[in-house]
Design an enzyme around this catalytic site. Structure first.
Site, PDB file in Angstrom:
ATOM      1  N   SER A   8       0.834  -1.196   0.000  1.00 20.99           N
ATOM      2  CA  SER A   8       0.000   0.000   0.000  1.00 20.99           C
ATOM      3  C   SER A   8       0.870   1.248   0.000  1.00 20.99           C
ATOM      4  CB  SER A   8      -0.912   0.020   1.228  1.00 20.99           C
ATOM      5  OG  SER A   8      -1.527   1.288   1.364  1.00 20.99           O
ATOM      6  N   ASP A  35      -4.843   3.355  -1.837  1.00 20.95           N
ATOM      7  CA  ASP A  35      -5.928   3.672  -0.903  1.00 20.95           C
ATOM      8  C   ASP A  35      -6.438   5.079  -1.154  1.00 20.95           C
ATOM      9  OD1 ASP A  35      -6.150   1.318   0.833  1.00 20.95           O
ATOM     10  OD2 ASP A  35      -4.100   1.784   1.408  1.00 20.95           O
ATOM     11  N   MET A 137     -11.163  -6.138   5.354  1.00 20.55           N
ATOM     12  CA  MET A 137     -10.368  -5.185   6.131  1.00 20.55           C
ATOM     13  C   MET A 137     -10.083  -5.780   7.504  1.00 20.55           C
ATOM     14  SD  MET A 137      -9.701  -2.609   4.227  1.00 20.55           S
ATOM     15  CE  MET A 137      -8.943  -1.614   5.532  1.00 20.55           C
ATOM     16  N   ASP A 175      -6.333  -6.699   4.158  1.00 20.83           N
ATOM     17  CA  ASP A 175      -5.625  -5.422   4.295  1.00 20.83           C
ATOM     18  C   ASP A 175      -5.732  -4.924   5.728  1.00 20.83           C
ATOM     19  OD1 ASP A 175      -4.601  -2.874   4.111  1.00 20.83           O
ATOM     20  OD2 ASP A 175      -6.120  -2.117   2.737  1.00 20.83           O
TER      21      ASP A 175
END
Length: 214
Positions: A8, A35, A137, A175
């Site tokens: 990320s 993101d 998530m 994530d």
């Protein structure tokens, strides 16, 4: 199934995103996880389509665009034009999830759906056959560097069973708070796309960090 690592760039140096992406590319990363935050759906702002368009000019890596925004349907065309390869939207952020997934596919892109930690898998069970990726998530979205929520492992196991039940070919992405130790748990549970920000970009040896996730 092969494990894909998608660092990320939320944890990268924003002043040199092109250089930061080149680092992970040379170190063996598979995707770039981008993101996108709007300050409404999550309490933070990051970058929009214009920034994605500029970094698209610097690399041919697969762009995994994670839209943490309200009303994601209004931004799809922008991110398609910016060079996204996959657009992932949150089930919590739109009233017309199936339509959004159809629109993304209609643009010739891969489509994903993301779920916050407190959101039940029942929110996506009716579209699992239609998506290419489901993002679990494992932290509450908005900021990097958070601690991994361990109950996410059970959620991945349950999701894996649901995907098999409906013969979906969607991959599971996870994530949040992933490192070289807990990655084994999520991979064994069924995840095959691993997002990591601070663990990769904060490492002295980025290649070693990425290798430890595969």
């Amino acid at each position: 199934m092969k494990t894909l690592v998608a660092p990320s760039i939320l944890s990268a140096d924003f002043a040199d995103l092109a250089g930061e992406i080149k680092k992970i590319e040379l170190a063996g990363a598979d995707w770039v996880h981008i993101d996108v935050m709007d300050g409404n759906f999550v309490p933070n702002l990051t970058f929009g389509a214009p920034v994605v368009k500029k970094i698209r000019e610097t690399t041919k890596m697969f762009f995994d665009c994670h839209l943490m925004v309200e009303h994601p349907e209004t931004y799809l065309e922008d991110f398609k034009d910016a060079g996204a390869d996959l657009i992932c939207v949150h089930a919590e952020a739109t009233k017309h999830l199936h339509k959004v997934i159809q629109t993304i596919h209609g643009m010739g892109l891969k489509a994903g759906v993301a779920l916050n930690p407190a959101t039940s898998l029942t929110a996506v069970e009716n579209i699992l056959a239609d998506v290419d990726l489901v993002l679990i998530m494992s932290v509450n979205p908005g900021f990097g560097g958070q601690k991994f929520i361990e109950s996410s492992v059970d959620k991945i196991v349950e999701l894996k069973g649901m995907l098999e039940h409906c013969s979906s070919k969607a991959v599971i992405e996870v994530d949040g708070g992933i490192n070289g130790e807990n990655v084994k748990l999520v991979k064994n549970a069924g995840a095959s796309v691993i997002v990591a920000g601070s663990y990769v970009y904060g490492a002295k040896d980025i290649k070693k960090a990425i290798d430890s996730l595969k």
